[in-house]
Design an enzyme around this catalytic site. Structure first.
Site, PDB file in Angstrom:
ATOM      1  N   THR A  67       8.442   0.716   0.452  1.00 51.99           N
ATOM      2  CA  THR A  67       8.808   2.010  -0.136  1.00 51.99           C
ATOM      3  C   THR A  67       7.857   3.052   0.439  1.00 51.99           C
ATOM      4  O   THR A  67       6.696   3.122   0.043  1.00 51.99           O
ATOM      5  CB  THR A  67       8.686   1.972  -1.673  1.00 51.99           C
ATOM      6  OG1 THR A  67       9.432   0.849  -2.156  1.00 51.99           O
ATOM      7  CG2 THR A  67       9.237   3.250  -2.295  1.00 51.99           C
ATOM      8  N   LYS A 102       2.187   5.995  -6.403  1.00 49.86           N
ATOM      9  CA  LYS A 102       2.553   6.382  -5.029  1.00 49.86           C
ATOM     10  C   LYS A 102       4.025   6.816  -4.969  1.00 49.86           C
ATOM     11  O   LYS A 102       4.364   7.846  -4.380  1.00 49.86           O
ATOM     12  CB  LYS A 102       2.287   5.168  -4.115  1.00 49.86           C
ATOM     13  CG  LYS A 102       2.740   5.283  -2.701  1.00 49.86           C
ATOM     14  CD  LYS A 102       3.847   4.347  -2.253  1.00 49.86           C
ATOM     15  CE  LYS A 102       4.016   2.970  -2.731  1.00 49.86           C
ATOM     16  NZ  LYS A 102       5.253   2.300  -2.383  1.00 49.86           N
ATOM     17  N   LYS A 156      15.782   5.180  -2.548  1.00 52.18           N
ATOM     18  CA  LYS A 156      14.822   4.263  -3.192  1.00 52.18           C
ATOM     19  C   LYS A 156      13.836   5.041  -4.066  1.00 52.18           C
ATOM     20  O   LYS A 156      13.567   4.658  -5.215  1.00 52.18           O
ATOM     21  CB  LYS A 156      14.083   3.461  -2.107  1.00 52.18           C
ATOM     22  CG  LYS A 156      12.890   2.658  -2.601  1.00 52.18           C
ATOM     23  CD  LYS A 156      13.249   1.599  -3.626  1.00 52.18           C
ATOM     24  CE  LYS A 156      11.995   0.986  -4.243  1.00 52.18           C
ATOM     25  NZ  LYS A 156      12.268   0.173  -5.429  1.00 52.18           N
TER      26      LYS A 156
HETATM   27  N1  LIG Z   1       6.221  -5.351  -6.360  1.00 52.01           N
HETATM   28  C1  LIG Z   1       7.410  -4.850  -6.609  1.00 52.01           C
HETATM   29  O1  LIG Z   1       7.976  -5.078  -7.709  1.00 52.01           O
HETATM   30  C2  LIG Z   1       8.134  -4.024  -5.569  1.00 52.01           C
HETATM   31  C3  LIG Z   1       9.522  -3.871  -5.689  1.00 52.01           C
HETATM   32  C4  LIG Z   1      10.211  -3.117  -4.737  1.00 52.01           C
HETATM   33  C5  LIG Z   1       9.520  -2.526  -3.695  1.00 52.01           C
HETATM   34  N2  LIG Z   1       8.151  -2.675  -3.612  1.00 52.01           N
HETATM   35  C6  LIG Z   1       7.472  -2.029  -2.472  1.00 52.01           C
HETATM   36  O2  LIG Z   1       7.227  -3.048  -1.520  1.00 52.01           O
HETATM   37  C7  LIG Z   1       6.011  -2.795  -0.809  1.00 52.01           C
HETATM   38  C8  LIG Z   1       5.056  -3.979  -0.980  1.00 52.01           C
HETATM   39  O3  LIG Z   1       4.782  -4.119  -2.371  1.00 52.01           O
HETATM   40  P1  LIG Z   1       3.975  -5.384  -2.953  1.00 52.01           P
HETATM   41  O4  LIG Z   1       4.158  -5.358  -4.422  1.00 52.01           O
HETATM   42  O5  LIG Z   1       4.303  -6.588  -2.158  1.00 52.01           O
HETATM   43  O6  LIG Z   1       2.468  -4.912  -2.619  1.00 52.01           O
HETATM   44  P2  LIG Z   1       1.138  -5.793  -2.532  1.00 52.01           P
HETATM   45  O7  LIG Z   1       1.290  -7.090  -3.232  1.00 52.01           O
HETATM   46  O8  LIG Z   1       0.032  -4.892  -2.935  1.00 52.01           O
HETATM   47  O9  LIG Z   1       1.009  -6.113  -0.963  1.00 52.01           O
HETATM   48  C9  LIG Z   1       0.717  -5.073  -0.067  1.00 52.01           C
HETATM   49  C10 LIG Z   1       0.713  -5.585   1.366  1.00 52.01           C
HETATM   50  O10 LIG Z   1       0.330  -4.494   2.225  1.00 52.01           O
HETATM   51  C11 LIG Z   1      -0.820  -4.889   2.998  1.00 52.01           C
HETATM   52  N3  LIG Z   1      -1.657  -3.710   3.250  1.00 52.01           N
HETATM   53  C12 LIG Z   1      -2.086  -2.788   2.353  1.00 52.01           C
HETATM   54  N4  LIG Z   1      -2.799  -1.828   2.977  1.00 52.01           N
HETATM   55  C13 LIG Z   1      -2.840  -2.185   4.295  1.00 52.01           C
HETATM   56  C14 LIG Z   1      -3.398  -1.582   5.448  1.00 52.01           C
HETATM   57  N5  LIG Z   1      -4.074  -0.414   5.371  1.00 52.01           N
HETATM   58  N6  LIG Z   1      -3.220  -2.200   6.648  1.00 52.01           N
HETATM   59  C15 LIG Z   1      -2.531  -3.355   6.724  1.00 52.01           C
HETATM   60  N7  LIG Z   1      -1.966  -3.971   5.673  1.00 52.01           N
HETATM   61  C16 LIG Z   1      -2.105  -3.372   4.467  1.00 52.01           C
HETATM   62  C17 LIG Z   1      -1.516  -5.932   2.142  1.00 52.01           C
HETATM   63  O11 LIG Z   1      -2.377  -6.700   2.970  1.00 52.01           O
HETATM   64  P3  LIG Z   1      -3.626  -7.508   2.317  1.00 52.01           P
HETATM   65  O12 LIG Z   1      -3.038  -8.788   1.794  1.00 52.01           O
HETATM   66  O13 LIG Z   1      -4.549  -7.688   3.462  1.00 52.01           O
HETATM   67  O14 LIG Z   1      -4.184  -6.622   1.223  1.00 52.01           O
HETATM   68  C18 LIG Z   1      -0.291  -6.711   1.625  1.00 52.01           C
HETATM   69  O15 LIG Z   1       0.233  -7.546   2.630  1.00 52.01           O
HETATM   70  C19 LIG Z   1       5.460  -1.474  -1.383  1.00 52.01           C
HETATM   71  O16 LIG Z   1       5.870  -0.404  -0.558  1.00 52.01           O
HETATM   72  C20 LIG Z   1       6.117  -1.396  -2.761  1.00 52.01           C
HETATM   73  O17 LIG Z   1       6.211  -0.052  -3.216  1.00 52.01           O
HETATM   74  C21 LIG Z   1       7.462  -3.425  -4.506  1.00 52.01           C
END
Ligand SMILES: NC(=O)c1ccc[n+]([C@@H]2O[C@H](COP(=O)([O-])OP(=O)(O)OC[C@H]3O[C@@H](n4cnc5c(N)ncnc54)[C@H](OP(=O)(O)O)[C@@H]3O)[C@@H](O)[C@H]2O)c1
Length: 297
Positions: free
Chosen positions: A94, A239, A170
């Protein structure tokens, strides 16, 4: 298909696993290497760098935010520099409308293709391949990604040929979800402080006038003050509200409720809510009401 997958967080790890299970040839990269291990055990290949993951027909990014996606896309030896001509960057995070536009233009300039396909559904839906996918881009590129969408979600909605449209849809959806969380929080605080059973109240509403998945999921979490562990972390929810407001500002669309939600998230994070689920903004109304039973956080 031969693909790369960058970003093995809560969502990405489950999504990459489903792609491996569906028989795709998947190479995974994550900044923190320990999160790659479970995928390697399932049969994925390991990439030691972003460039190493970019040798296939498609590179998928599922990263936290604009900073992370811009970093892996535009840095030296990043996606733009290493992806083959004609190959597709499938962006499922997102992210902002502005970054999606920049990615679309930069990839086109490099002879690569760009598809934006953000998702609705939390990590449990990702694990069950039950995501809803909003896809936008050149029709042939979106079509080429169909086998991947089929492995990741229950339904894909091709919304436009312009990638930014998927990102805006989204963000608007997450604005609506956050608004529902805030409204549920206030209603539940009202009946809760009067001593009415909060769980029974949510059951009543969601089996009658609000038989909606979002109300069921978030009503249940708020009624039980169950905000840990986070499935969608509060800083990421914040965010999304900021990105929705940025898009609204550039289109000159006033969204007063969006501004209110911005301050609700600020309050939650200012008071130590970084590790809570974004549903925790639905607990603030009970705190404001001085309801000791729910004011745990
Ligand atoms: N969780 C939900 O329910 C959900 C639902 C729909 C959409 N989303 C969207 O999907 C995306 C991922 O969400 P998530 O919940 O999976 O997040 P998350 O668990 O916090 O994972 C974030 C990922 O991004 C990586 N990352 C963060 N900062 C970085 C950087 N500066 N350089 C390289 N890698 C970086 C992290 O790597 P590390 O492991 O090294 O920290 C990890 O692989 C987001 O955009 C979120 O808004 C989430």
């Amino acid at each position: 298909m031969k693909i790369g997958f960058i970003g093995l967080g809560r969502m990405g790890s489950a999504m990459a696993a489903n792609l491996v299970k569906a028989g795709h040839d998947v190479t995974v990269f994550n900044r923190s290497p320990e999160k790659r291990r479970a995928l390697l055990e399932l049969g994925a290949h390991e990439a030691d760098s972003v460039a190493d993951a970019c040798h296939g027909q498609v590179i998928i990014t599922m990263l936290a935010d604009d900073t992370a996606v811009a970093d892996v896309a535009f840095s030296k030896y990043g996606i733009v520099e290493t992806l083959a001509k004609g190959a597709i960057h499938l962006s499922m995070s997102t992210i902002s409308v502005a970054l999606s536009k920049r990615l679309s233009e930069t990839h086109a300039h490099a002879g690569q293709r760009f598809v934006a396909a953000p998702v609705f559904g939390r990590p449990d839906a990702a694990a069950a391949a039950n995501l809803f996918i909003v896809a936008a881009g050149e029709p042939a590129a979106v079509e080429a990604c169909k086998p991947l969408f089929d492995a990741l979600g229950q339904k894909t909605f091709p919304i436009s040929t312009e990638p930014t449209a998927a990102n805006l849809v989204k963000l608007s959806g997450n604005f609506l979800l956050a608004a529902a969380i805030e409204a549920l929080g206030e209603a539940i605080a009202l009946v809760g402080k009067a001593g009415i059973d909060r769980g029974a109240y949510v059951d009543l509403l969601t089996s009658t006038i609000f038989p909606v998945p979002a109300y069921k999921t978030y009503g249940g979490l708020i009624a039980e003050s169950r905000f840990e562990p986070a499935a969608f972390a509060a800083p990421l929810g914040f965010k999304d509200i900021r990105l929705a407001l940025a898009a609204a500002e550039s289109l000159r669309v006033p969204m007063p409720l969006g501004s209110l939600l911005h301050d609700r998230f600020l309050r939650l994070l200012a008071q130590g809510g970084d590790n809570l689920d974004w549903a925790a903004i639905g607990g603030l109304a009970a705190q404001d009401a001085g309801d000791a039973q729910t004011a745990k956080h």
